[in-house]
Design a protein around this motif. Structure first.
Motif, mmCIF file in Angstrom:
data_model
loop_
_atom_site.group_PDB
_atom_site.id
_atom_site.type_symbol
_atom_site.label_atom_id
_atom_site.label_comp_id
_atom_site.label_asym_id
_atom_site.label_seq_id
_atom_site.Cartn_x
_atom_site.Cartn_y
_atom_site.Cartn_z
ATOM 1 N N VAL A 120 0.862 -1.187 0.000
ATOM 2 C CA VAL A 120 0.000 0.000 0.000
ATOM 3 C C VAL A 120 0.897 1.234 0.000
ATOM 4 N N ILE A 121 0.870 1.962 -1.113
ATOM 5 C CA ILE A 121 1.783 3.084 -1.343
ATOM 6 C C ILE A 121 0.957 4.351 -1.610
ATOM 7 N N PRO A 122 1.311 5.490 -1.014
ATOM 8 C CA PRO A 122 0.563 6.720 -1.296
ATOM 9 C C PRO A 122 0.563 7.080 -2.779
ATOM 10 N N GLU A 123 -0.573 7.580 -3.239
ATOM 11 C CA GLU A 123 -0.693 8.022 -4.620
ATOM 12 C C GLU A 123 -0.169 9.449 -4.773
ATOM 13 N N GLY A 124 -0.125 9.889 -6.026
ATOM 14 C CA GLY A 124 0.242 11.274 -6.284
ATOM 15 C C GLY A 124 1.585 11.391 -6.966
ATOM 16 N N PRO A 125 2.059 12.633 -7.133
ATOM 17 C CA PRO A 125 3.278 12.878 -7.907
ATOM 18 C C PRO A 125 4.572 12.751 -7.116
ATOM 19 N N ASN A 126 4.501 12.278 -5.865
ATOM 20 C CA ASN A 126 5.710 12.114 -5.055
ATOM 21 C C ASN A 126 6.672 11.149 -5.759
ATOM 22 N N SER A 127 7.859 11.657 -6.131
ATOM 23 C CA SER A 127 8.796 10.863 -6.928
ATOM 24 C C SER A 127 9.320 9.644 -6.188
ATOM 25 N N VAL A 183 -0.028 -3.872 -6.006
ATOM 26 C CA VAL A 183 0.387 -2.542 -5.561
ATOM 27 C C VAL A 183 -0.859 -1.676 -5.504
ATOM 28 N N VAL A 184 -1.189 -1.210 -4.301
ATOM 29 C CA VAL A 184 -2.428 -0.482 -4.060
ATOM 30 C C VAL A 184 -2.097 0.968 -3.736
ATOM 31 N N GLY A 185 -2.740 1.890 -4.416
ATOM 32 C CA GLY A 185 -2.543 3.306 -4.154
ATOM 33 C C GLY A 185 -3.624 3.871 -3.256
ATOM 34 N N VAL A 186 -3.219 4.733 -2.315
ATOM 35 C CA VAL A 186 -4.171 5.469 -1.466
ATOM 36 C C VAL A 186 -3.727 6.925 -1.415
ATOM 37 N N ALA A 187 -4.661 7.812 -1.132
ATOM 38 C CA ALA A 187 -4.326 9.231 -1.031
ATOM 39 C C ALA A 187 -3.365 9.464 0.120
ATOM 40 N N ALA A 188 -2.350 10.283 -0.115
ATOM 41 C CA ALA A 188 -1.360 10.584 0.926
ATOM 42 C C ALA A 188 -2.009 11.330 2.091
ATOM 43 N N PHE A 189 -1.586 10.968 3.308
ATOM 44 C CA PHE A 189 -2.035 11.626 4.536
ATOM 45 C C PHE A 189 -3.548 11.505 4.751
ATOM 46 N N ASP A 190 -4.184 10.475 4.199
ATOM 47 C CA ASP A 190 -5.630 10.288 4.315
ATOM 48 C C ASP A 190 -5.890 9.004 5.098
ATOM 49 N N ALA A 191 -6.087 9.155 6.407
ATOM 50 C CA ALA A 191 -6.265 7.985 7.268
ATOM 51 C C ALA A 191 -7.522 7.214 6.926
ATOM 52 N N VAL A 192 -8.595 7.912 6.575
ATOM 53 C CA VAL A 192 -9.864 7.235 6.255
ATOM 54 C C VAL A 192 -9.696 6.337 5.030
ATOM 55 N N ALA A 193 -9.032 6.854 4.005
ATOM 56 C CA ALA A 193 -8.811 6.058 2.792
ATOM 57 C C ALA A 193 -7.910 4.865 3.079
ATOM 58 N N LEU A 194 -6.903 5.059 3.911
ATOM 59 C CA LEU A 194 -5.983 3.963 4.233
ATOM 60 C C LEU A 194 -6.698 2.869 5.019
#
Length: 353
Positions: free
Chosen positions: A69-76, A101-112
């Motif tokens: 489970v890895i945060p989504e977004g443009p973080n390189s 490989v599962v993407g979740v919104a960064a810093f979003d506890a509810v989504a995680l």
């Protein structure tokens, strides 16, 4: 001569039952009289027999299912993690391990939390995640482990949860290392370091900041820490806030970026020209490498994500195989200057965050 490791045949012989009966007891498949089952269990204890889960899985042609489970977004940096995992999928599948490989919104506890609950319902064998210390996330991790799912935390330890271990660098030590490098760069002169974090509540970022500040304080306080910037790992926020802070505070002599969003930092440094501050940041990705090569930044501390992923895969497999393993040793980060960069071919291209 060392005593040979007892086999299932030894257990069957000691218990006075057939191999098939002993196998049914070992693998909890039922259909065995309780009297015979008790004899088998007694033989296991007498002989010290340990079931070889890996061999049993191979014989049954079982495939493990692991999710990262890895945060989504443009973080390189997280893009690097995903690229490493994508490249590992074919090899792991040949070893009877399916990777998701599962993407979740960064810093979003509810989504995680929702993601972890879904993985639990799917009955995966193991999960490695980049998590937070949010109590809801900790509870979701504990629930997975109660279901028998192996759980490892990546990049940042989730200290409020009962995971099977943490895979990553010692972030406090990384911050202290950054502090020492900044002190050396100041050469005994006074100065002020501007820290940039994603968010102050991110465990890894907070530990890095604390480590850096500890080292500065222990050196006598000639170099101090300025109020931090929270850039939420977004290059646009980092760029705007850093531009404002440097204009307001000409006494800033150094920047320590403990998070992402560094493409924005690089754009500000390009506009600064030769009068730029000393800069130490984390993770060797495309833009930080180019910034090192062109002299815009001084040091990159890299947590070697290839080693993190391999350690996590090895750990999940060992736990699923019910092998006794200790806590993973901390990954030792690499410290890169312009002079010791690895060949460019060893680092895939990435985004600009």
């Amino acid at each position: 001569m060392d005593r040979q490791t007892p086999t299932l045949s030894d257990v069957a012989r000691r218990a006075g039952v057939s191999y098939a009966t002993a196998d049914r007891v070992i693998n909890n498949r039922g259909g065995v009289a309780e009297k015979s089952a008790r004899r088998v269990r007694a033989a296991i204890e007498d002989l010290g027999y340990v079931r070889n889960v890996a061999a049993a899985n191979l014989a049954q042609r079982r495939t493990y299912r692991f999710a990262f489970v890895i945060p989504e977004g443009p973080n390189s940096f997280f893009q690097r993690l995903r690229s490493i995992l994508d490249a590992a999928c074919p090899e792991m599948l040949a070893a009877r391990v399916g990777l998701e490989v599962v993407g979740v919104a960064a810093f979003d506890a509810v989504a995680l939390v929702a993601c972890l609950e879904r993985l639990g319902a799917q009955k995966v064998d193991g999960v490695a995640l980049v998590g937070t210390d949010d109590p809801r996330v900790c509870a979701a991790i504990d629930a997975l482990r109660a279901q028998g799912v192996a759980v490892l935390t990546l990049v940042a330890d989730v200290q409020g949860a009962q995971s099977d271990g943490y895979v990553g660098i010692d972030n406090t030590v990384a911050g202290r290392t950054a502090g020492r490098l900044l002190l050396l760069a100041h050469g005994g002169r006074e100065g002020r370091v501007l820290p940039i974090l994603g968010v102050a509540t991110a465990h890894d970022h907070a530990e890095r900041l604390a480590g850096m500040q500890q080292t500065l304080a222990e050196a006598g306080g000639r170099v101090t820490s300025a109020p931090l910037i929270e850039g939420r790992d977004r290059h646009d926020i980092v760029e705007a806030e850093l531009h404002r802070r440097l204009a307001e505070d000409p006494g800033i002599t150094a920047i320590y970026s403990a998070g992402a969003g560094n493409a924005g930092l690089v754009r500000v440094l390009e506009a600064q020209g030769r009068s730029r501050p000393i800069v130490v940041l984390h993770e060797l990705v495309g833009h930080s490498r180019r910034a090192l090569e062109t002299g815009l930044v001084d040091v990159v501390i890299d947590q070697r994500p290839e080693d993190e992923i391999q350690t996590a895969l090895d750990g999940l497999r060992a736990i699923a195989d019910r092998r006794e393993i200790g806590p993973p040793a901390p990954i030792v980060p690499a410290i890169y200057l312009r002079e010791n960069l690895p060949p460019a071919a060893e680092r895939p291209s990435d985004g600009e965050t």
